[in-house]
Design a protein around this motif. Structure first.
Motif, PDB file in Angstrom:
ATOM      1  N   LEU A  31     -26.308  33.536 -11.282  1.00  0.00           N
ATOM      2  CA  LEU A  31     -26.167  34.554 -12.331  1.00  0.00           C
ATOM      3  C   LEU A  31     -27.478  35.317 -12.522  1.00  0.00           C
ATOM      4  CD1 LEU A  31     -24.198  35.596 -14.651  1.00  0.00           C
ATOM      5  CD2 LEU A  31     -25.509  34.105 -16.155  1.00  0.00           C
ATOM      6  N   GLU A 239     -23.263  36.370 -20.629  1.00  0.00           N
ATOM      7  CA  GLU A 239     -23.193  34.903 -20.567  1.00  0.00           C
ATOM      8  C   GLU A 239     -22.020  34.452 -19.705  1.00  0.00           C
ATOM      9  OE1 GLU A 239     -24.296  33.076 -24.476  1.00  0.00           O
ATOM     10  OE2 GLU A 239     -22.322  32.157 -24.234  1.00  0.00           O
ATOM     11  N   LEU A 240     -22.205  33.328 -19.052  1.00  0.00           N
ATOM     12  CA  LEU A 240     -21.117  32.719 -18.297  1.00  0.00           C
ATOM     13  C   LEU A 240     -21.010  31.260 -18.727  1.00  0.00           C
ATOM     14  CD1 LEU A 240     -19.157  33.636 -16.033  1.00  0.00           C
ATOM     15  CD2 LEU A 240     -20.682  32.509 -14.429  1.00  0.00           C
ATOM     16  N   CYS A 242     -19.211  28.113 -17.995  1.00  0.00           N
ATOM     17  CA  CYS A 242     -18.390  27.538 -16.914  1.00  0.00           C
ATOM     18  C   CYS A 242     -17.617  26.307 -17.385  1.00  0.00           C
ATOM     19  CB  CYS A 242     -19.264  27.140 -15.719  1.00  0.00           C
ATOM     20  SG  CYS A 242     -20.327  28.447 -15.128  1.00  0.00           S
ATOM     21  N   LEU A 273     -20.873  40.267 -12.833  1.00  0.00           N
ATOM     22  CA  LEU A 273     -20.466  39.184 -13.725  1.00  0.00           C
ATOM     23  C   LEU A 273     -19.023  38.763 -13.436  1.00  0.00           C
ATOM     24  CD1 LEU A 273     -21.295  37.417 -16.155  1.00  0.00           C
ATOM     25  CD2 LEU A 273     -20.493  39.234 -17.663  1.00  0.00           C
ATOM     26  N   SER A 277     -17.931  35.095 -11.924  1.00  0.00           N
ATOM     27  CA  SER A 277     -16.986  34.269 -12.676  1.00  0.00           C
ATOM     28  C   SER A 277     -15.780  33.912 -11.810  1.00  0.00           C
ATOM     29  CB  SER A 277     -16.555  35.041 -13.928  1.00  0.00           C
ATOM     30  OG  SER A 277     -15.558  34.331 -14.591  1.00  0.00           O
ATOM     31  N   SER A 287     -16.634  34.630 -19.733  1.00  0.00           N
ATOM     32  CA  SER A 287     -17.854  35.439 -19.677  1.00  0.00           C
ATOM     33  C   SER A 287     -17.954  36.284 -20.941  1.00  0.00           C
ATOM     34  CB  SER A 287     -17.875  36.312 -18.428  1.00  0.00           C
ATOM     35  OG  SER A 287     -16.772  37.150 -18.420  1.00  0.00           O
TER      36      SER A 287
END
Ligand SMILES: C[S@@+](CC[C@H](N)C(=O)[O-])C[C@H]1O[C@@H](n2cnc3c(N)ncnc32)[C@H](O)[C@@H]1O
Length: 295
Positions: A31, A239-240, A242, A273, A277, A287
């Motif tokens: 990322l 933001e990711l 997971c 992004l 993802s 995300s």
């Protein structure tokens, strides 16, 4: 005075205990490095010179066959998952990142994994400058081994928080400052926000990129709170999360706060992004791409 010295000693010990080689190539590195590339490319749409400041540089290139990297094989959650996609169509940010990995591994594969300093160095134009800083003796030696100082590239073995005050504002008056600490010390979230609040009035036009991990303790909220309190506007949150995709890792996601994001980069960032993802988590990740503080 005694308290101050003790605090400094604790922070130094925390810094020494961290080595990014254990984590290199993981989902958070994917990322941060792809998005950083998009940001620099967006800023380079203007021809005027650019200053890039990698304040927490680490060693620049990581050996993913080292005992450190192989200990937990975190790269399996990042580059290891994505490698099979290298010849498939993808957004420009991912394309650029795979090219950089290829350039560092002329014999094939991804053993020599480029970090933030490699990425920045690869994107420097003739008129741009890069300063990379790390205080850890071993990391700094490796940095010096991999990169030659030049008119365009300065390596600093110094405290990043002190360097922020010393190197900003840059003479170019255009720049990207990358803040990527280890957060080994829980107070570092607040410390980062306060350091940026301190330097921002001297370099208001700068783009500041702050990486943060998503951990169960949720301490990134300290960073958010302090930055909101600082009065700085135009802070993008990317933001990711997971979540359950990597159950062996404590860090279940990561994000970047971007102060003054370059307008020209926003389309590319969104495309990157979404691709990250979908490719890393088959779309299971959540995300986020919104303003922490709007204009
Ligand atoms: C997360 S790693 C950086 C990874 C790197 N930016 C990348 O993407 O490849 C954090 C680095 O910051 C260094 N560091 C931590 N605290 C520091 C400080 N106060 N001053 C300078 N370097 C510091 C550590 O030695 C470590 O190498």
């Amino acid at each position: 005075m005694a308290v101050c010295n003790t605090g400094t000693a604790i922070q130094y010990a925390a810094m020494l205990s961290y080595q990014h080689s254990y984590h290199a190539g993981n989902h958070a590195d994917v990322l941060k490095h792809i998005i950083l590339g998009d940001l620099v490319a967006g800023m380079q749409k203007k021809t005027s010179p650019l200053f890039l400041f990698d304040a927490f540089a680490s060693r620049g290139i990581y050996d993913l066959r080292s005992p450190e990297a192989l200990k937990n094989r975190e790269f399996d959650t990042g580059i290891g998952q994505l490698w099979h996609l290298r010849h498939q169509p993808k957004p420009e940010g991912a394309e650029r990142w795979f090219k950089l990995i290829g350039a560092n591994n002329t014999g094939g594969g991804f053993q020599h994994f480029p970090g933030s300093t490699s990425l920045f160095a690869s994107m420097l134009r003739e008129t741009d400058r890069l300063a990379a800083c790390d205080l850890h003796p071993q990391e700094f030696n490796m940095l010096r081994h991999s990169f030659n100082s030049s008119r365009r590239l300065a390596l600093h073995k110094r405290d990043a928080f002190e360097a922020l005050g010393a190197l900003l504002p840059p003479k170019e008056n255009r720049g990207l400052v990358f803040i990527d600490p280890s957060y080994e010390d829980k107070n570092e979230y607040k410390k980062v926000a306060r350091a940026i609040a301190g330097v921002y009035p001297r370099f208001r036009t700068g783009t500041y990129v702050i990486w943060y991990p998503l951990l169960p303790a949720g301490r990134h909220n300290d960073l958010f709170r302090e930055l909101k309190r600082s009065g700085i506007r135009k802070i993008l949150r990317l933001e990711l999360d997971c979540h359950n995709c990597f159950p062996d890792m404590q860090m279940f996601g990561s994000g970047l706060l971007i102060i003054n994001p370059p307008w020209h980069a926003q389309k590319a960032i969104k495309a990157s992004l979404n691709w990250i993802s979908d490719s890393l988590t088959e779309g299971k990740a959540q995300s986020c791409f919104n303003w922490l503080v709007p204009e």
